[in-house]
Design a protein around this motif. Structure first.
Motif, PDB file in Angstrom:
ATOM      1  N   HIS A 181       0.826  -1.205   0.000  1.00 21.47           N
ATOM      2  CA  HIS A 181       0.000   0.000   0.000  1.00 21.47           C
ATOM      3  C   HIS A 181       0.862   1.257   0.000  1.00 21.47           C
ATOM      4  CE1 HIS A 181      -3.392  -2.616   0.840  1.00 21.47           C
ATOM      5  NE2 HIS A 181      -4.218  -1.585   0.874  1.00 21.47           N
ATOM      6  N   ALA A 182       1.881   1.271   0.855  1.00 24.07           N
ATOM      7  CA  ALA A 182       2.753   2.443   0.945  1.00 24.07           C
ATOM      8  C   ALA A 182       3.527   2.657  -0.356  1.00 24.07           C
ATOM      9  CB  ALA A 182       3.720   2.284   2.116  1.00 24.07           C
ATOM     10  N   SER A 183       3.909   1.585  -1.025  1.00 28.05           N
ATOM     11  CA  SER A 183       4.625   1.693  -2.295  1.00 28.05           C
ATOM     12  C   SER A 183       3.754   2.353  -3.363  1.00 28.05           C
ATOM     13  CB  SER A 183       5.076   0.308  -2.774  1.00 28.05           C
ATOM     14  OG  SER A 183       6.007  -0.265  -1.865  1.00 28.05           O
ATOM     15  N   LEU A 184       2.498   1.957  -3.424  1.00 26.72           N
ATOM     16  CA  LEU A 184       1.580   2.550  -4.396  1.00 26.72           C
ATOM     17  C   LEU A 184       1.353   4.040  -4.114  1.00 26.72           C
ATOM     18  CD1 LEU A 184      -1.076  -0.313  -4.642  1.00 26.72           C
ATOM     19  CD2 LEU A 184       0.559   0.372  -6.414  1.00 26.72           C
ATOM     20  N   LEU A 185       1.185   4.386  -2.835  1.00 28.03           N
ATOM     21  CA  LEU A 185       0.998   5.788  -2.476  1.00 28.03           C
ATOM     22  C   LEU A 185       2.253   6.603  -2.775  1.00 28.03           C
ATOM     23  CD1 LEU A 185      -1.012   5.890   0.888  1.00 28.03           C
ATOM     24  CD2 LEU A 185      -1.691   6.770  -1.345  1.00 28.03           C
ATOM     25  N   ALA A 186       3.417   6.019  -2.506  1.00 30.79           N
ATOM     26  CA  ALA A 186       4.675   6.728  -2.772  1.00 30.79           C
ATOM     27  C   ALA A 186       4.795   7.065  -4.258  1.00 30.79           C
ATOM     28  CB  ALA A 186       5.863   5.894  -2.310  1.00 30.79           C
ATOM     29  N   LYS A 187       4.455   6.122  -5.108  1.00 29.58           N
ATOM     30  CA  LYS A 187       4.502   6.375  -6.557  1.00 29.58           C
ATOM     31  C   LYS A 187       3.519   7.470  -6.945  1.00 29.58           C
ATOM     32  CE  LYS A 187       5.792   1.622  -7.783  1.00 29.58           C
ATOM     33  NZ  LYS A 187       5.309   0.360  -8.388  1.00 29.58           N
ATOM     34  N   SER A 188       2.331   7.441  -6.347  1.00 23.21           N
ATOM     35  CA  SER A 188       1.305   8.424  -6.706  1.00 23.21           C
ATOM     36  C   SER A 188       1.655   9.821  -6.217  1.00 23.21           C
ATOM     37  CB  SER A 188      -0.057   8.000  -6.144  1.00 23.21           C
ATOM     38  OG  SER A 188      -0.097   8.160  -4.735  1.00 23.21           O
ATOM     39  N   ARG A 189       2.541   9.903  -5.224  1.00 28.18           N
ATOM     40  CA  ARG A 189       2.889  11.207  -4.652  1.00 28.18           C
ATOM     41  C   ARG A 189       4.285  11.686  -5.061  1.00 28.18           C
ATOM     42  NH1 ARG A 189       0.105  10.894   1.422  1.00 28.18           N
ATOM     43  NH2 ARG A 189      -1.908  10.092   0.655  1.00 28.18           N
ATOM     44  N   GLY A 190       4.837  11.062  -6.091  1.00 28.10           N
ATOM     45  CA  GLY A 190       6.032  11.647  -6.673  1.00 28.10           C
ATOM     46  C   GLY A 190       7.313  10.856  -6.606  1.00 28.10           C
ATOM     47  N   ALA A 191       7.302   9.665  -6.019  1.00 30.22           N
ATOM     48  CA  ALA A 191       8.527   8.869  -5.998  1.00 30.22           C
ATOM     49  C   ALA A 191       8.947   8.519  -7.422  1.00 30.22           C
ATOM     50  CB  ALA A 191       8.335   7.590  -5.194  1.00 30.22           C
ATOM     51  N   LYS A 192      10.232   8.634  -7.716  1.00 30.09           N
ATOM     52  CA  LYS A 192      10.719   8.291  -9.050  1.00 30.09           C
ATOM     53  C   LYS A 192      10.656   6.782  -9.284  1.00 30.09           C
ATOM     54  CE  LYS A 192      13.865  12.245  -9.377  1.00 30.09           C
ATOM     55  NZ  LYS A 192      15.283  12.685  -9.434  1.00 30.09           N
ATOM     56  N   ARG A 193      11.031   6.024  -8.264  1.00 30.69           N
ATOM     57  CA  ARG A 193      10.993   4.566  -8.366  1.00 30.69           C
ATOM     58  C   ARG A 193      10.711   3.976  -6.991  1.00 30.69           C
ATOM     59  NH1 ARG A 193      16.412   2.243 -10.534  1.00 30.69           N
ATOM     60  NH2 ARG A 193      15.187   0.356 -10.806  1.00 30.69           N
ATOM     61  N   VAL A 194      10.072   2.821  -6.969  1.00 30.61           N
ATOM     62  CA  VAL A 194       9.920   2.033  -5.747  1.00 30.61           C
ATOM     63  C   VAL A 194      10.350   0.616  -6.096  1.00 30.61           C
ATOM     64  CG1 VAL A 194       8.380   1.183  -3.963  1.00 30.61           C
ATOM     65  CG2 VAL A 194       8.052   3.481  -4.893  1.00 30.61           C
ATOM     66  N   ILE A 195      11.367   0.128  -5.391  1.00 28.61           N
ATOM     67  CA  ILE A 195      11.987  -1.143  -5.753  1.00 28.61           C
ATOM     68  C   ILE A 195      11.825  -2.142  -4.603  1.00 28.61           C
ATOM     69  CG2 ILE A 195      14.135  -2.262  -6.480  1.00 28.61           C
ATOM     70  CD1 ILE A 195      15.127   0.665  -7.146  1.00 28.61           C
ATOM     71  N   PRO A 196      11.016  -3.193  -4.785  1.00 29.88           N
ATOM     72  CA  PRO A 196      10.926  -4.224  -3.741  1.00 29.88           C
ATOM     73  C   PRO A 196      12.294  -4.861  -3.499  1.00 29.88           C
ATOM     74  CG  PRO A 196       9.196  -4.481  -5.389  1.00 29.88           C
ATOM     75  CD  PRO A 196      10.166  -3.485  -5.946  1.00 29.88           C
ATOM     76  N   LEU A 197      12.633  -5.089  -2.243  1.00 34.05           N
ATOM     77  CA  LEU A 197      13.921  -5.674  -1.899  1.00 34.05           C
ATOM     78  C   LEU A 197      13.785  -7.179  -1.674  1.00 34.05           C
ATOM     79  CD1 LEU A 197      15.372  -2.986   0.558  1.00 34.05           C
ATOM     80  CD2 LEU A 197      15.559  -3.125  -1.941  1.00 34.05           C
ATOM     81  N   LYS A 198      14.843  -7.902  -2.017  1.00 26.98           N
ATOM     82  CA  LYS A 198      14.833  -9.358  -1.873  1.00 26.98           C
ATOM     83  C   LYS A 198      15.218  -9.733  -0.441  1.00 26.98           C
ATOM     84  CE  LYS A 198      15.937 -10.182  -6.745  1.00 26.98           C
ATOM     85  NZ  LYS A 198      16.915 -10.764  -7.701  1.00 26.98           N
ATOM     86  N   VAL A 199      14.280  -9.531   0.467  1.00 25.55           N
ATOM     87  CA  VAL A 199      14.482  -9.884   1.871  1.00 25.55           C
ATOM     88  C   VAL A 199      13.286 -10.699   2.332  1.00 25.55           C
ATOM     89  CG1 VAL A 199      15.904  -7.861   2.388  1.00 25.55           C
ATOM     90  CG2 VAL A 199      13.429  -7.720   2.659  1.00 25.55           C
ATOM     91  N   SER A 200      13.489 -11.422   3.430  1.00 24.92           N
ATOM     92  CA  SER A 200      12.441 -12.322   3.907  1.00 24.92           C
ATOM     93  C   SER A 200      11.666 -11.760   5.080  1.00 24.92           C
ATOM     94  CB  SER A 200      13.074 -13.660   4.328  1.00 24.92           C
ATOM     95  OG  SER A 200      14.014 -13.440   5.370  1.00 24.92           O
ATOM     96  N   ALA A 201      12.050 -10.577   5.562  1.00 24.90           N
ATOM     97  CA  ALA A 201      11.407 -10.040   6.756  1.00 24.90           C
ATOM     98  C   ALA A 201      11.505  -8.519   6.758  1.00 24.90           C
ATOM     99  CB  ALA A 201      12.043 -10.621   8.016  1.00 24.90           C
ATOM    100  N   ALA A 202      10.816  -7.912   7.728  1.00 29.66           N
ATOM    101  CA  ALA A 202      10.732  -6.453   7.838  1.00 29.66           C
ATOM    102  C   ALA A 202      11.821  -5.943   8.784  1.00 29.66           C
ATOM    103  CB  ALA A 202       9.354  -6.046   8.333  1.00 29.66           C
ATOM    104  N   PHE A 203      13.064  -5.918   8.305  1.00 32.13           N
ATOM    105  CA  PHE A 203      14.181  -5.490   9.145  1.00 32.13           C
ATOM    106  C   PHE A 203      14.022  -4.024   9.540  1.00 32.13           C
ATOM    107  CE2 PHE A 203      16.646  -8.734   6.431  1.00 32.13           C
ATOM    108  CZ  PHE A 203      16.213  -9.777   7.233  1.00 32.13           C
TER     109      PHE A 203
END
Length: 319
Positions: free
Chosen positions: A185-207
């Protein structure tokens, strides 16, 4: 020219790291031998030859990076001796904070090695959540997005409806962390509010998020029995971006940094305010060198990732 030593975190590992040090530096050889003996497996061979999948595993990558960074520092001290100018501050990015604690005199190498092996095991055991890098969005806007998403999901009783900024890496590079649905959800909002890119990271948990509380509790148990000393050189802490010297403060930092964001921008800015003009990144890769260039463009940057980099220091003044 005042110097800070900085140490990279997980993600900088690469197969072959440290291999060139073995023939060139007796001090570095001893670091790798100590690591193998302390952990009772061939960590050095994993660094030198892989396989990459095993080296990248969190429980291996963390002690491997600590060991390689400390081997490089040992080679620097061996080759340069009294010519090696001491830093006025040390810092590390997430895992790299343990390398900084060894360099600053708070932890001995074997203690740090056991702690990061345990830290890696605890983090590898966490399987809830995800992370994403957000490029080109103001931190204040992203913080607001995280608050909005977390509040909305928690209002609808969504399990683990949490997303936070985990890494303040550079003015144009932030990382969010939290539950899978919250990060989406936050990734979609970030894109809609001006983020140039949002890149999912290859991790298994929310560090570096509240979802890592069990790992933090495990680290508290491990640190309780470890020998921690006051620092000889101040550590600029990930959690507060303020200098630490006291051993009790170090203990609290090692636990808190598992769940708290890495405030790297503020840490670099604090070191500049202290008078640091030269940052020496000690460890594989050039991640921190790249981040510092964007935070403090006027700073002198030196990268020490190989023995050739160590040798090159002999031609520099100051080093």
């Amino acid at each position: 020219m005042s110097i800070a030593w900085v140490f990279p975190g997980q993600g900088s590992q690469v197969v072959g790291m440290g291999r060139d040090l073995i023939a060139a530096s007796a001090a570095a050889r001893q670091i790798f031998a100590t690591a193998d003996e302390t952990l009772d497996f061939g960590l050095s061979e994993l660094c030198f030859s892989g396989p990459e999948t095993d080296l990248t595993a969190t429980e291996n990558a963390q002690p491997a990076l600590l060991t390689t960074s400390m081997a490089l520092l040992a080679a620097m001290r061996e080759l340069l001796g009294d010519r090696l100018e001491p830093p006025i501050a040390v810092a590390g990015h997430s895992l790299g904070e343990y390398s900084a604690l060894v360099a600053g005199g708070s932890l001995d190498f074997t203690t740090a090695l056991r702690l990061v092996r345990r830290r890696g095991e605890l983090m590898a055991a966490a399987h809830d959540g995800s992370m994403a890098a957000v490029i080109g969005l103001d931190a204040g806007i992203l913080e607001q997005i995280c608050q909005e998403v977390s509040a909305a999901l928690q209002h609808h009783n969504q399990l683990h409806g949490t997303v936070v900024i985990a890494n303040y890496n550079a003015p144009d590079q932030l990382v969010i962390s939290g539950s899978v649905v919250a990060v989406e959800h936050a990734s979609l909002l970030a894109k809609s509010r001006g983020a140039k890119r949002v890149i999912p990271l290859k991790v298994s948990a929310a560090f570096h998020s509240p979802l890592m509380v069990e790992a933090a509790e495990g680290m508290a148990q491990a640190i309780a029995s470890a020998t921690v000393r006051d620092l000889d050189i101040p550590l600029i802490a990930n959690v507060t971006a303020e200098p630490l010297r006291d051993a009790d403060d170090v203990r609290r930092e090692m636990v808190a940094q598992v769940v708290a964001p890495v405030r790297w921008i503020a840490s670099v800015q604090h070191m500049v305010a202290m008078g640091v003009e030269t940052f020496v990144e000690i460890g594989p890769g050039r991640v921190l060198t790249g981040l510092i260039r964007r935070i403090a463009p006027a700073a002198r940057l030196i990268n020490v990732a190989t023995f050739e980099d160590v040798r090159a220091l002999t031609a520099m003044q100051p080093v």
